[in-house]
Scaffold this motif. Structure first.
Motif, PDB file in Angstrom:
ATOM      1  N   PRO A  97       0.334  -1.189   0.229  1.00 62.02           N
ATOM      2  CA  PRO A  97      -0.412   0.038   0.141  1.00 62.02           C
ATOM      3  C   PRO A  97       0.648   1.290  -0.271  1.00 62.02           C
ATOM      4  N   ILE A  98       2.342   1.435   0.178  1.00 60.13           N
ATOM      5  CA  ILE A  98       3.055   2.758   0.310  1.00 60.13           C
ATOM      6  C   ILE A  98       3.688   2.067  -0.608  1.00 60.13           C
ATOM      7  N   LEU A  99       3.895   3.062  -1.797  1.00 67.75           N
ATOM      8  CA  LEU A  99       4.543   3.666  -2.806  1.00 67.75           C
ATOM      9  C   LEU A  99       5.787   4.845  -3.053  1.00 67.75           C
ATOM     10  N   ARG A 100       6.978   4.910  -3.253  1.00 70.65           N
ATOM     11  CA  ARG A 100       7.682   6.052  -3.637  1.00 70.65           C
ATOM     12  C   ARG A 100       9.041   5.417  -4.357  1.00 70.65           C
ATOM     13  N   PHE A 101       9.417   6.676  -5.471  1.00 65.43           N
ATOM     14  CA  PHE A 101       9.522   6.187  -6.794  1.00 65.43           C
ATOM     15  C   PHE A 101      10.418   8.046  -6.503  1.00 65.43           C
ATOM     16  N   GLU A 102      11.835   7.562  -7.377  1.00 64.74           N
ATOM     17  CA  GLU A 102      12.610   8.541  -7.185  1.00 64.74           C
ATOM     18  C   GLU A 102      13.803   8.788  -8.223  1.00 64.74           C
ATOM     19  N   SER A 103      13.335   9.837  -9.057  1.00 61.77           N
ATOM     20  CA  SER A 103      13.901   9.508 -10.537  1.00 61.77           C
ATOM     21  C   SER A 103      15.890   9.945 -10.418  1.00 61.77           C
ATOM     22  N   LYS A 104      16.330   9.507 -11.262  1.00 64.07           N
ATOM     23  CA  LYS A 104      17.882   9.498 -11.488  1.00 64.07           C
ATOM     24  C   LYS A 104      18.123   8.946 -12.464  1.00 64.07           C
ATOM     25  N   GLY A 105      17.750  10.312 -13.381  1.00 60.33           N
ATOM     26  CA  GLY A 105      18.274  10.012 -15.127  1.00 60.33           C
ATOM     27  C   GLY A 105      17.474  10.309 -15.216  1.00 60.33           C
ATOM     28  N   ASN A 106      17.560   9.289 -17.016  1.00 58.25           N
ATOM     29  CA  ASN A 106      16.148   8.911 -17.561  1.00 58.25           C
ATOM     30  C   ASN A 106      15.145   9.832 -17.491  1.00 58.25           C
ATOM     31  N   ILE A 107      14.193  10.698 -16.794  1.00 56.03           N
ATOM     32  CA  ILE A 107      12.898  11.241 -17.044  1.00 56.03           C
ATOM     33  C   ILE A 107      12.181  10.638 -17.895  1.00 56.03           C
ATOM     34  N   GLN A 108      12.178   9.725 -18.811  1.00 55.79           N
ATOM     35  CA  GLN A 108      11.216   9.371 -19.531  1.00 55.79           C
ATOM     36  C   GLN A 108      10.821   7.881 -19.424  1.00 55.79           C
TER      37      GLN A 108
END
Length: 440
Positions: free
Chosen positions: A50-61
């Motif tokens: 039930p808990i989702l965490r995302f962090e971008s590192k580089g290629n945004i697409q």
């Protein structure tokens, strides 16, 4: 020699699924999704977390595609938490897709943090501010809120707005007016964003409020109008040069922290705090208006910082207008901050202008006096210490918490010893007062 093989038991797989989901909720989502390759059983377990965490590192697409696919694959009946930290330039359409999917997943807590500060701010679609299940919303950095009409956030209890960009004053008013059950609000302004925006915060249910003006310079257009009849906890900091800060209605206030509020033209900041039971003040009386005749009838605990110009004059006013004060704490932060040390060194000599008559709080109520890191090189500080000790008739304990003196500042040692020798010689009004000197 015969080789011995150890078969390790898979204890995690034998756990109940609710416990497995709780464990996975503590891990970064990237690792949670990676568990799908462990076995056939684990192929779909992550989809119920039930808990989702995302962090971008580089290629945004690629990041956007992965987040979108993960959200679409998610099977939990309720998405408790969705945190998105984007460190690269992000298009408006991605925000719309993610927020739209989160709505269909009945998200309860949504945090969107855009760390990329170049170009135009990213617009948050106002049509998606109709989360019937959303309880917590945190928007951070370079997000544009354009809210031309009322929205529906009836379940929202907590709202954090950090360095958010607002299209106009109407967008601000519509946002707060739509949060009918809001209890906790944090507003932190960014660098010169929306200097002319009029912040109208009207919320009958709000209990805690933190307002921070951010890093601004010179006179700012606009200001704050705060009407919060149920407010209990208030923090206002870094409001420098705003035209006004009108706190119109806060009769239930329990505690307030006022930090670096300077050159605001009206008198209502201090005047609106008269119902508070506990106050913490870090400001100079030369930079804020103090209404004549104001009385803090409910105030029992006062904390003041002693590194601002003429702080002792504000202390005299507060003692004279706080008849029920029981606890007084003075704190000097300059010894741990080089700039404050320099500012205090350059501070012109002052004089402790004690009240004409002994304040009621000293004659009848003050029981605890604490001074953390007193300097005692300045004469007005010695006078304040002597005045409190010689007039507080009900004082039970007076504590002075001092810093160890560094070798490069040994010139202070003689002055400190002189004052420490003087303290016991002060004729204290309270015969039962316990005088204590402690070292940090």
């Amino acid at each position: 020699m015969r080789k011995r093989y150890v078969v390790r038991e898979d204890r995690i797989s034998s756990l109940p699924e609710p416990l497995i989901l709780q464990i996975l909720s503590l891990l970064p989502t990237k690792l949670v999704i990676a568990t799908s390759v462990l076995s056939k059983r684990w192929r779909s377990v992550w989809k119920k977390v039930p808990i989702l965490r995302f962090e971008s590192k580089g290629n945004i697409q690629k990041f956007a595609e992965n987040v979108s696919m993960s959200l679409l694959s998610h099977k939990s009946p309720v998405l408790e938490t969705l945190h998105l930290k984007v460190n690269d330039r992000c298009e408006d359409v991605y925000i719309g897709i993610w927020a739209g999917i989160a709505v269909t997943r009945h998200v309860r807590e949504l945090e969107l943090d855009l760390g990329y500060l170049c170009g135009n701010p990213v617009r948050f679609p106002s049509c998606l501010l109709c989360f019937d299940t959303l309880e917590t919303l945190k928007l951070k950095h370079y997000i544009l809120l354009d809210i031309p009409s009322m929205v529906s956030l009836k379940s929202l209890r907590t709202l954090h707005l950090h360095s958010v960009v607002y299209k106009d004053s109407e967008s601000v008013r519509n946002l707060f007016a739509s949060c009918l059950n809001l209890e906790h609000l944090v507003v932190q302004r960014g660098f010169h964003y929306n200097d002319g925006v009029r912040f109208v915060i009207e919320s009958p249910s709000l209990k805690t409020l933190l307002v921070s003006g951010g890093e601004t310079y010179g006179k700012q257009n606009g200001g704050y109008v705060i009407n919060v009849p149920s407010l209990q906890h208030l923090t206002i900091q870094m409001l420098k040069g705003y035209e006004y800060c009108l706190i119109e209605n806060a009769p239930e206030l329990v505690d307030a922290n006022i930090i670096n509020v300077s050159h605001t033209t009206n008198e209502t900041i201090m005047g609106s705090l008269k119902s508070a039971k506990r106050l913490s003040l870090d400001l100079s009386p030369l930079q804020i208006a103090y209404p004549t005749g104001m009385v803090f009838h409910q105030l029992v605990s006062l904390e003041m910082y002693t590194h601002k110009v003429a702080w002792w004059n504000l202390l005299a006013l507060m003692l004279d207008s706080s008849p029920k004060l029981q606890v007084l704490k003075l704190i000097d932060r300059s010894s741990h901050q080089p700039k404050l040390v320099s500012d205090k060194k350059d501070m012109p000599p002052g004089k402790w202008n004690q009240p004409e008559n002994v304040p009621e709080c000293l004659s009848s109520h003050l029981e605890t006096f604490v001074w953390t890191r007193p300097d005692w090189i300045r004469e007005e500080e010695k006078e304040v210490a002597r005045y409190i000790l010689s007039n507080a008739q009900q004082l039970k304990k007076a504590t002075f918490i001092i810093d160890p003196i560094e070798p490069k500042r040994l010139f202070r040692l003689a002055k400190r010893r002189e004052m420490l020798n003087e303290l016991p010689a002060v004729i204290m009004a309270s015969k039962s007062c316990n005088l204590v000197v402690e070292s940090e």
